[in-house]
Write a protein that holds these residues in place. Structure first.
Motif, short mmCIF file in Angstrom:
data_model
loop_
_atom_site.label_atom_id
_atom_site.label_comp_id
_atom_site.label_asym_id
_atom_site.label_seq_id
_atom_site.Cartn_x
_atom_site.Cartn_y
_atom_site.Cartn_z
N GLU A 41 8.25 -0.94 2.35
CA GLU A 41 8.05 -0.60 3.75
C GLU A 41 9.08 0.41 4.25
N LEU A 42 10.18 0.54 3.53
CA LEU A 42 11.28 1.38 3.99
C LEU A 42 11.52 2.61 3.13
N VAL A 43 11.18 2.52 1.85
CA VAL A 43 11.56 3.56 0.88
C VAL A 43 10.36 3.92 0.01
N GLY A 44 10.14 5.22 -0.14
CA GLY A 44 9.10 5.73 -1.03
C GLY A 44 9.68 6.75 -1.99
N PHE A 45 8.79 7.48 -2.67
CA PHE A 45 9.23 8.41 -3.71
C PHE A 45 8.44 9.71 -3.64
N GLU A 46 9.16 10.82 -3.78
CA GLU A 46 8.55 12.13 -3.96
C GLU A 46 8.61 12.42 -5.46
N LEU A 47 7.51 12.18 -6.15
CA LEU A 47 7.52 12.25 -7.61
C LEU A 47 7.37 13.69 -8.08
#
Length: 296
Positions: free
Chosen positions: A202-208
């Motif tokens: 909910e707080l952190v994602g990724f730019e892959l």
């Protein structure tokens, strides 16, 4: 060809072979198997990247941006790009860049911000700047070299969660951008896996970054399936046969296979990047043409 690249391409071939084998096994005859395969291929060919999702990560354009920021944005818009990822302001303020984006009808979706800024006292200003730019993601481009260990990545996960809670109050999210070393396995633990497991979705994602993931021996298709909705943005960067950077669609990476599970991964932005283009505008045009015409 390097061992990591061979491993990645081997995975892609293996996955394709597995899919064909499954169809063949379930078919009543060889003809039925061929028909089923053709139907599946037809469905894939109808899928495309939405025009609003094709963007340019501006690190690619750093040389022309340094002398003509607005003119560079204008030429990207003329090519057809809809969005940009900001990486370096070249003396301009966030408000100044926003004005140029509005004038050229481009939209910033994110900005790269140093780890020490995101985890320190500069985070509130970074959040405000991303909001000014019109973006939704504050992206950490890399971790300090001294953190390259399981303990370091656990600390990074803790810090990302803390920053993510603050960013969420302003309607933003913290993302992490990978390089090949982030996919290392140390003492039996995947460093990238630590971040995936120990950060709050909910707080952190990724730019892959697809190039660096492949170079590090990872499989984007697997990541998208096993970690649903964690990857709102991609760096679409191709690999030449010798391992160098290449315009998107001109190298050895199998983007249709990667994008096959992109919806599971929550991908909304496909940001083109080339770390060392001989001609940034020619590279931008080549990559845009490939992505805009791609069916998968």
């Amino acid at each position: 060809m390097s061992s990591t690249r061979r491993a990645f391409l081997g995975k892609a071939v293996g996955l394709a072979a597995l899919g064909v084998g499954t169809v063949a096994a379930s078919a009543a005859s060889a003809g039925a198997a061929t028909s089923a395969t053709a139907m599946a291929a037809g469905r894939c060919r109808r899928r495309r990247i939405p025009p609003s999702g094709i963007g340019m990560h501006l690190y690619t354009m750093r040389t022309p941006l340094a002398t003509d920021f607005r003119g560079t944005l204008e030429r990207l818009a003329e090519i057809g790009y809809a969005t940009v990822g900001v990486s370096g302001r070249h003396g301009h303020s966030a408000a100044g860049i926003r004005r140029m984006l509005d004038e050229t009808r481009l939209k910033a979706v994110l900005e790269h911000v140093a780890y020490t800024t995101v985890t320190g006292s500069g985070l509130p200003q970074a959040i405000e700047d991303v909001r000014t730019l019109g973006g939704k993601w504050v992206v950490v481009p890399s971790l300090p070299e001294g953190m390259h260990s399981p303990a370091g990545y656990r600390e990074a996960a803790r810090q990302f969660n803390a920053a993510g809670r603050i960013a969420r109050e302003s309607g933003l999210k913290v993302l992490f951008h990978n390089h090949d070393g982030d996919h290392s396995v140390i003492d039996g633990e995947s460093l990238y896996g630590i971040l995936l497991k120990e950060t709050d979705p909910e707080l952190v994602g990724f730019e892959l970054d697809l190039y660096w993931a492949a170079r590090g021996g990872d499989d984007p298709r697997r990541l998208f399936v096993e970690h649903r909705d964690r990857f709102p943005a991609l760096h679409v960067k191709d690999m030449a046969p010798n391992g160098d950077f290449e315009d998107v669609g001109s190298g050895v990476l199998d983007f249709p296979a990667m994008f096959d599970t992109a919806r599971s991964g929550g991908v909304r932005q496909w940001l083109v990047e080339h770390d060392a283009p001989a001609d940034p505008f020619a590279s931008a045009l080549n990559s845009y043409r490939y992505l805009s015409r791609l069916r998968y």
